[in-house]
Design a protein around this motif. Structure first.
Motif, PDB file in Angstrom:
ATOM      1  N   GLN A 194      41.169 -13.004  59.708  1.00  5.68           N
ATOM      2  CA  GLN A 194      40.894 -12.085  58.609  1.00  5.68           C
ATOM      3  C   GLN A 194      41.105 -12.762  57.257  1.00  5.68           C
ATOM      4  OE1 GLN A 194      43.452  -8.830  59.702  1.00  5.68           O
ATOM      5  NE2 GLN A 194      41.868  -7.846  60.920  1.00  5.68           N
ATOM      6  N   ALA A 195      42.152 -13.554  57.127  1.00  9.20           N
ATOM      7  CA  ALA A 195      42.406 -14.277  55.870  1.00  9.20           C
ATOM      8  C   ALA A 195      41.293 -15.288  55.605  1.00  9.20           C
ATOM      9  CB  ALA A 195      43.770 -14.965  55.924  1.00  9.20           C
ATOM     10  N   TRP A 196      40.779 -15.929  56.658  1.00 14.63           N
ATOM     11  CA  TRP A 196      39.719 -16.927  56.518  1.00 14.63           C
ATOM     12  C   TRP A 196      38.408 -16.268  56.102  1.00 14.63           C
ATOM     13  CZ3 TRP A 196      35.968 -19.303  60.251  1.00 14.63           C
ATOM     14  CH2 TRP A 196      35.589 -20.591  59.855  1.00 14.63           C
ATOM     15  N   MET A 197      38.183 -15.039  56.571  1.00 11.75           N
ATOM     16  CA  MET A 197      36.943 -14.327  56.267  1.00 11.75           C
ATOM     17  C   MET A 197      37.026 -13.502  54.981  1.00 11.75           C
ATOM     18  SD  MET A 197      34.969 -15.389  58.588  1.00 11.75           S
ATOM     19  CE  MET A 197      33.563 -14.349  58.270  1.00 11.75           C
ATOM     20  N   ALA A 198      38.216 -13.214  54.497  1.00 12.09           N
ATOM     21  CA  ALA A 198      38.415 -12.313  53.351  1.00 12.09           C
ATOM     22  C   ALA A 198      37.623 -12.689  52.097  1.00 12.09           C
ATOM     23  CB  ALA A 198      39.903 -12.198  53.020  1.00 12.09           C
ATOM     24  N   PRO A 199      37.437 -13.967  51.779  1.00 16.74           N
ATOM     25  CA  PRO A 199      36.681 -14.277  50.563  1.00 16.74           C
ATOM     26  C   PRO A 199      35.226 -13.792  50.609  1.00 16.74           C
ATOM     27  CG  PRO A 199      37.891 -16.217  51.305  1.00 16.74           C
ATOM     28  CD  PRO A 199      37.992 -15.181  52.392  1.00 16.74           C
ATOM     29  N   HIS A 200      34.746 -13.442  51.776  1.00 15.95           N
ATOM     30  CA  HIS A 200      33.334 -13.124  51.943  1.00 15.95           C
ATOM     31  C   HIS A 200      33.043 -11.634  52.133  1.00 15.95           C
ATOM     32  CE1 HIS A 200      33.469 -17.377  52.442  1.00 15.95           C
ATOM     33  NE2 HIS A 200      34.172 -17.236  53.542  1.00 15.95           N
ATOM     34  N   MET A 201      34.098 -10.829  52.310  1.00 11.82           N
ATOM     35  CA  MET A 201      33.911  -9.422  52.682  1.00 11.82           C
ATOM     36  C   MET A 201      34.774  -8.511  51.829  1.00 11.82           C
ATOM     37  SD  MET A 201      34.495  -9.861  56.767  1.00 11.82           S
ATOM     38  CE  MET A 201      33.853  -8.249  57.114  1.00 11.82           C
ATOM     39  N   GLU A 202      34.397  -7.245  51.809  1.00 10.68           N
ATOM     40  CA  GLU A 202      35.279  -6.249  51.222  1.00 10.68           C
ATOM     41  C   GLU A 202      36.447  -6.049  52.188  1.00 10.68           C
ATOM     42  OE1 GLU A 202      33.161  -2.657  50.291  1.00 10.68           O
ATOM     43  OE2 GLU A 202      31.945  -3.666  48.773  1.00 10.68           O
ATOM     44  N   THR A 203      37.681  -6.115  51.652  1.00 10.42           N
ATOM     45  CA  THR A 203      38.879  -6.009  52.495  1.00 10.42           C
ATOM     46  C   THR A 203      39.887  -5.049  51.883  1.00 10.42           C
ATOM     47  OG1 THR A 203      40.040  -7.832  51.415  1.00 10.42           O
ATOM     48  CG2 THR A 203      38.633  -8.409  53.294  1.00 10.42           C
ATOM     49  N   HIS A 204      40.837  -4.656  52.730  1.00  9.41           N
ATOM     50  CA  HIS A 204      42.008  -3.930  52.269  1.00  9.41           C
ATOM     51  C   HIS A 204      42.980  -4.962  51.676  1.00  9.41           C
ATOM     52  CE1 HIS A 204      40.839  -0.176  54.223  1.00  9.41           C
ATOM     53  NE2 HIS A 204      40.469  -0.900  55.277  1.00  9.41           N
ATOM     54  N   GLU A 205      44.063  -4.496  51.062  1.00 14.07           N
ATOM     55  CA  GLU A 205      45.043  -5.417  50.464  1.00 14.07           C
ATOM     56  C   GLU A 205      45.643  -6.376  51.483  1.00 14.07           C
ATOM     57  OE1 GLU A 205      47.988  -3.680  47.915  1.00 14.07           O
ATOM     58  OE2 GLU A 205      46.496  -2.464  46.870  1.00 14.07           O
ATOM     59  N   ASP A 206      45.791  -5.936  52.736  1.00  7.14           N
ATOM     60  CA  ASP A 206      46.369  -6.802  53.775  1.00  7.14           C
ATOM     61  C   ASP A 206      45.324  -7.706  54.425  1.00  7.14           C
ATOM     62  OD1 ASP A 206      44.939  -5.049  55.352  1.00  7.14           O
ATOM     63  OD2 ASP A 206      46.665  -4.351  56.509  1.00  7.14           O
ATOM     64  N   LEU A 207      44.119  -7.777  53.849  1.00 10.30           N
ATOM     65  CA  LEU A 207      42.999  -8.629  54.242  1.00 10.30           C
ATOM     66  C   LEU A 207      42.228  -8.153  55.471  1.00 10.30           C
ATOM     67  CD1 LEU A 207      44.416 -12.185  53.475  1.00 10.30           C
ATOM     68  CD2 LEU A 207      43.214 -10.586  51.971  1.00 10.30           C
ATOM     69  N   ARG A 208      42.577  -6.998  56.022  1.00  7.99           N
ATOM     70  CA  ARG A 208      41.741  -6.417  57.073  1.00  7.99           C
ATOM     71  C   ARG A 208      40.409  -6.034  56.444  1.00  7.99           C
ATOM     72  NH1 ARG A 208      43.034  -1.485  58.305  1.00  7.99           N
ATOM     73  NH2 ARG A 208      44.419  -1.330  56.512  1.00  7.99           N
ATOM     74  N   PRO A 209      39.300  -6.283  57.119  1.00  5.05           N
ATOM     75  CA  PRO A 209      38.022  -5.869  56.543  1.00  5.05           C
ATOM     76  C   PRO A 209      37.945  -4.343  56.442  1.00  5.05           C
ATOM     77  CG  PRO A 209      37.705  -6.696  58.767  1.00  5.05           C
ATOM     78  CD  PRO A 209      39.140  -6.923  58.424  1.00  5.05           C
ATOM     79  N   VAL A 210      37.302  -3.879  55.404  1.00  2.00           N
ATOM     80  CA  VAL A 210      37.003  -2.450  55.322  1.00  2.00           C
ATOM     81  C   VAL A 210      35.921  -2.200  56.369  1.00  2.00           C
ATOM     82  CG1 VAL A 210      36.087  -0.606  53.872  1.00  2.00           C
ATOM     83  CG2 VAL A 210      37.612  -2.336  52.873  1.00  2.00           C
ATOM     84  N   ALA A 211      36.274  -1.446  57.386  1.00  2.71           N
ATOM     85  CA  ALA A 211      35.365  -1.211  58.514  1.00  2.71           C
ATOM     86  C   ALA A 211      35.333   0.280  58.804  1.00  2.71           C
ATOM     87  CB  ALA A 211      35.834  -1.988  59.737  1.00  2.71           C
TER      88      ALA A 211
END
Length: 101
Positions: free
Chosen positions: A74-91
């Protein structure tokens, strides 16, 4: 059990998101398979991602070790997606309204 959800990419991150999935970590594939996940597909429509997977009812739950791997992904993908503060993707989960077996 079938699951589907939508996520959203940040503008300009489409190619990098695809590249990272083309080079998915082997340990992530092993984790998904160990959880019984199969037929996992992600489609892209502009910046909108549609994800779908299947796994047997009663599949193994995530453990602390699994969570560590998922958190790194999730941290590796976070720069590319909308995420929550804890870096989980908004899904956002999708409701199944039709299926033809």
């Amino acid at each position: 059990m079938r699951s589907a959800w939508v996520m959203k990419l940040k503008p300009g991150q489409e190619a990098e998101y695809k590249r990272k999935h083309d080079e998915i970590w082997p340990e992530m594939v092993e984790l998904l398979r160990a959880q019984g996940v199969h037929n996992y597909t992600i489609y892209r429509y502009g910046l909108l991602l549609f994800a779908y997977n299947e796994k047997p009812d009663g599949s193994p739950a995530q453990t602390a070790a699994i969570n560590d791997l998922v958190k790194r992904w999730q941290a590796w993908m976070a720069p590319h997606m909308e995420t929550h503060e804890d870096l989980r993707p908004v899904a956002d989960p999708l409701e199944e309204v039709f299926r033809l077996d």
